[in-house]
Write a protein that holds these residues in place. Sequence first.
Motif, mmCIF file in Angstrom:
data_model
loop_
_atom_site.group_PDB
_atom_site.id
_atom_site.type_symbol
_atom_site.label_atom_id
_atom_site.label_comp_id
_atom_site.label_asym_id
_atom_site.label_seq_id
_atom_site.Cartn_x
_atom_site.Cartn_y
_atom_site.Cartn_z
ATOM 1 N N PRO A 175 0.800 -1.237 0.000
ATOM 2 C CA PRO A 175 0.000 0.000 0.000
ATOM 3 C C PRO A 175 0.824 1.274 0.000
ATOM 4 O O PRO A 175 0.379 2.311 -0.504
ATOM 5 N N ASP A 176 2.049 1.236 0.564
ATOM 6 C CA ASP A 176 2.859 2.448 0.636
ATOM 7 C C ASP A 176 3.715 2.666 -0.611
ATOM 8 O O ASP A 176 4.512 3.599 -0.667
ATOM 9 N N ALA A 177 3.559 1.823 -1.634
ATOM 10 C CA ALA A 177 4.271 2.036 -2.901
ATOM 11 C C ALA A 177 3.657 3.223 -3.633
ATOM 12 O O ALA A 177 2.488 3.558 -3.442
ATOM 13 N N THR A 178 4.442 3.870 -4.461
ATOM 14 C CA THR A 178 3.983 5.045 -5.203
ATOM 15 C C THR A 178 3.650 4.687 -6.651
ATOM 16 O O THR A 178 3.988 3.592 -7.127
ATOM 17 N N VAL A 179 3.024 5.628 -7.336
ATOM 18 C CA VAL A 179 2.755 5.464 -8.763
ATOM 19 C C VAL A 179 4.067 5.248 -9.521
ATOM 20 O O VAL A 179 4.135 4.448 -10.458
ATOM 21 N N ALA A 180 5.121 5.969 -9.122
ATOM 22 C CA ALA A 180 6.426 5.801 -9.767
ATOM 23 C C ALA A 180 6.931 4.368 -9.607
ATOM 24 O O ALA A 180 7.476 3.779 -10.548
ATOM 25 N N ALA B 295 -0.697 -8.326 -20.922
ATOM 26 C CA ALA B 295 -1.835 -8.568 -20.041
ATOM 27 C C ALA B 295 -1.452 -8.397 -18.573
ATOM 28 O O ALA B 295 -2.195 -7.791 -17.787
ATOM 29 N N LEU B 296 -0.288 -8.910 -18.179
ATOM 30 C CA LEU B 296 0.155 -8.765 -16.790
ATOM 31 C C LEU B 296 0.554 -7.330 -16.469
ATOM 32 O O LEU B 296 0.444 -6.894 -15.326
ATOM 33 N N ALA B 297 1.027 -6.596 -17.488
ATOM 34 C CA ALA B 297 1.461 -5.215 -17.265
ATOM 35 C C ALA B 297 0.292 -4.235 -17.258
ATOM 36 O O ALA B 297 0.495 -3.046 -17.001
ATOM 37 N N ALA B 298 -0.914 -4.706 -17.498
ATOM 38 C CA ALA B 298 -2.063 -3.804 -17.599
ATOM 39 C C ALA B 298 -2.581 -3.346 -16.244
ATOM 40 O O ALA B 298 -3.367 -2.393 -16.162
ATOM 41 N N GLN B 299 -2.184 -4.003 -15.165
ATOM 42 C CA GLN B 299 -2.617 -3.601 -13.848
ATOM 43 C C GLN B 299 -1.658 -4.134 -12.783
ATOM 44 O O GLN B 299 -0.901 -5.071 -13.034
ATOM 45 N N VAL B 300 -1.693 -3.492 -11.613
ATOM 46 C CA VAL B 300 -0.919 -3.966 -10.475
ATOM 47 C C VAL B 300 -1.908 -4.286 -9.355
ATOM 48 O O VAL B 300 -3.001 -3.719 -9.283
ATOM 49 N N TYR B 301 -1.507 -5.206 -8.490
ATOM 50 C CA TYR B 301 -2.374 -5.644 -7.401
ATOM 51 C C TYR B 301 -1.781 -5.176 -6.072
ATOM 52 O O TYR B 301 -0.612 -5.435 -5.787
ATOM 53 N N VAL B 302 -2.572 -4.470 -5.302
ATOM 54 C CA VAL B 302 -2.115 -3.897 -4.041
ATOM 55 C C VAL B 302 -2.482 -4.849 -2.906
ATOM 56 O O VAL B 302 -3.670 -5.195 -2.731
ATOM 57 N N VAL C 275 -4.974 -1.549 -9.276
ATOM 58 C CA VAL C 275 -4.768 -0.237 -9.890
ATOM 59 C C VAL C 275 -4.471 -0.472 -11.366
ATOM 60 O O VAL C 275 -3.527 -1.180 -11.715
ATOM 61 N N HIS C 276 -5.294 0.114 -12.242
ATOM 62 C CA HIS C 276 -5.163 -0.100 -13.671
ATOM 63 C C HIS C 276 -4.096 0.821 -14.258
ATOM 64 O O HIS C 276 -3.844 1.924 -13.762
ATOM 65 N N PHE C 277 -3.484 0.367 -15.326
ATOM 66 C CA PHE C 277 -2.386 1.093 -15.949
ATOM 67 C C PHE C 277 -2.791 2.522 -16.341
ATOM 68 O O PHE C 277 -2.031 3.475 -16.132
ATOM 69 N N GLN C 278 -3.986 2.686 -16.886
ATOM 70 C CA GLN C 278 -4.422 4.027 -17.290
ATOM 71 C C GLN C 278 -4.504 4.970 -16.094
ATOM 72 O O GLN C 278 -4.177 6.155 -16.205
ATOM 73 N N ARG C 279 -4.917 4.445 -14.943
ATOM 74 C CA ARG C 279 -4.977 5.286 -13.748
ATOM 75 C C ARG C 279 -3.568 5.698 -13.317
ATOM 76 O O ARG C 279 -3.351 6.826 -12.847
ATOM 77 N N VAL D 285 -0.255 4.187 -4.181
ATOM 78 C CA VAL D 285 -1.196 3.331 -4.912
ATOM 79 C C VAL D 285 -2.411 2.986 -4.067
ATOM 80 O O VAL D 285 -3.507 2.744 -4.596
ATOM 81 N N SER D 286 -2.257 3.007 -2.747
ATOM 82 C CA SER D 286 -3.392 2.693 -1.871
ATOM 83 C C SER D 286 -4.504 3.730 -1.975
ATOM 84 O O SER D 286 -5.659 3.436 -1.668
ATOM 85 N N SER D 287 -4.156 4.944 -2.440
ATOM 86 C CA SER D 287 -5.164 6.005 -2.541
ATOM 87 C C SER D 287 -5.924 5.971 -3.855
ATOM 88 O O SER D 287 -6.932 6.683 -4.016
ATOM 89 N N ILE D 288 -5.495 5.173 -4.812
ATOM 90 C CA ILE D 288 -6.169 5.126 -6.111
ATOM 91 C C ILE D 288 -6.605 3.712 -6.464
ATOM 92 O O ILE D 288 -6.923 3.416 -7.608
ATOM 93 N N VAL D 289 -6.609 2.830 -5.483
ATOM 94 C CA VAL D 289 -6.936 1.432 -5.737
ATOM 95 C C VAL D 289 -8.411 1.267 -6.089
ATOM 96 O O VAL D 289 -9.285 1.958 -5.557
#
Length: 438
Positions: free
Chosen positions: A294-299, A313-320, A336-340, A350-354
Motif C-alpha cells: 500500500p505504501d508504494a507510489t505510482v512511480a 496482459a500482466l502489465a495492464a494492472q498492479v495488485y495492491v 490499480v489499472h495502468f491508465q490510472r 497506490v493505496s489512494s487510487i486502488v
Amino acid sequence: MAAGAPRIFVSHLSGVPVFDPNGDQVGRVRDLVAMLRVGGRPPRLLGLVVEVVSRRRIFLPMTRVTGVESGQVITTGVVNMRRFEQRPTERLILGELLDRRVRLVADDEEVTVLDVAIQQLPARRDWEIDRIFVRKGKAGALRRRGETLTVEWSAVTGFSLEEHGQGAENLVATFEQMRPADVANVLHHLTPKRRAEVASALDDDRLADVMEELPEDEQVEILGKLKEERAADVLEAMDPDDAADLLSELPEDDKERLLTLMQPDDAADVRRLLSYEENTAGGLMTTEPIVLRPDATVADALARVRQADLSPALAAQVYVCRPPDETPTGKYLGTVHFQRLLRDPPFTLVSSIVDTGLAPLRPDASLPVVTSYLAAYNMVAVPVVDESGSLLGAVTVDDVLDHLLPDDWRETDFHAEGPEGLEAYEDSERGEGAVHDH
C-alpha cells in the motif's frame, strides 16, 4: 546499467568476485558466454561462467546481473548451482575468442584478437559484444612490433557463423528476430529429430518461450529428449502456469523427478498450480502478477510495469496487497489499472487510487465464470484470492483463450505468413537467403 553505460573489456572481468545483494561472495568470473549471429551482427552476451567456492563452474545469466562495475559483479541473489555445460551455439569469449586470428574487412589483413569489449544495450537488459581490440602482424610476433587498434565487430571477419553453415547454429541464428509463436510454428513443421536438434541449440529462456507456444504433445516430446537437469532448467524459465500444464501431461514419476530437480521456490509455485483443477481460475492463473504494498507510489508501479519480460496482459494492472509481496500474499486490497497510473502524479500512493469495486475470483471458479468476468468488465486479467483474502495469482486473457480455442489451433499456418515465418526458414535451409538486419 542505464543507457550510455560504459564499455567493459572482458579481460578486466577475468577473476573478479561475484556478490549477491547482501554483499556475500558467490564466486569469481572465469569466462563469458556469447552466442554468435549471422550477417555480421554483434554476438549477444548470454551470461557469465562463475566458479563458486566448491570450484564448480556454474552459469549466471546476464538477466540476473544487476551491476558490473568497480572490479565486481552484483547478482540478483538467485543463482542456479548446476554445473555449466556449453551448448552448440555458445562461444566462450576468454577461452575461444581471445588470441584468435581474424581478418580486417577493409584490407583483408590478418590480425590477432587481444581483447573484447561488451556493453549493455540502451533501455534493455540485453548485452552485446561492442568492440574488438586487435594487433596487426604475424601470429606469434611480439606485441610492440604490431600496431594495435580497437574496431567494431562488423570490421572483422572470421568470427560470425557462415550463412551456409550446417547443423542447428545457422537456423537458430535466423530465429533471432522472430517471435516465439513464429519459431514454434516453424518447429511444428520439422521432423522430430530436427526439432530436437534445434531445441538443444536454443538457450533455456528462448526454448521456454517457444515451448509455451507449441502443442502439448510436442512440448512433451521435446522435454523428453532433454537431459533431466536441462529439462528442469527450461521448466524454471517457463511461466509457472505453462510449466504446470506441461508437467500435468507427464507420468507421475517423471513429473515428480523433474519437480525435485527444479529450484525449490519455482517448484513450489508449480506444485501449487497442479493442486487445482485444470479448467478453473486456480488452474489457469499465473503466480507472478505485479504485487505492490500500500505504501508504494505510482512511480514504483510504473517502474514494475516497464519490465521487459512482462506480458502486456500482466502489465495492464498492479495488485495492491499487504505483506508478504510474493503469492500467496497478505490481504488483497484491490487493483490499480495502468491508465490510472498514467493520470496521477508519480508520488501518489497506490493505496489512494486502488479500485475496490471489482470482486476477485476464487480459485475454484470455472472457466465459463472467468470468461464471463473478463468479458463483462472489459478486463485483460482478473485477480484470484483464497478464503482468507490473500492474492494467489491472476488469470490473463491469453490463458483463457488457449482453453477456448480448438485443441489444434496452434497447428495452423497463420503464424508463418510473411517474411518472419515458415517461408524465411525454408529459404534459409535451402541457402536462398537467411534473415538479416539491414
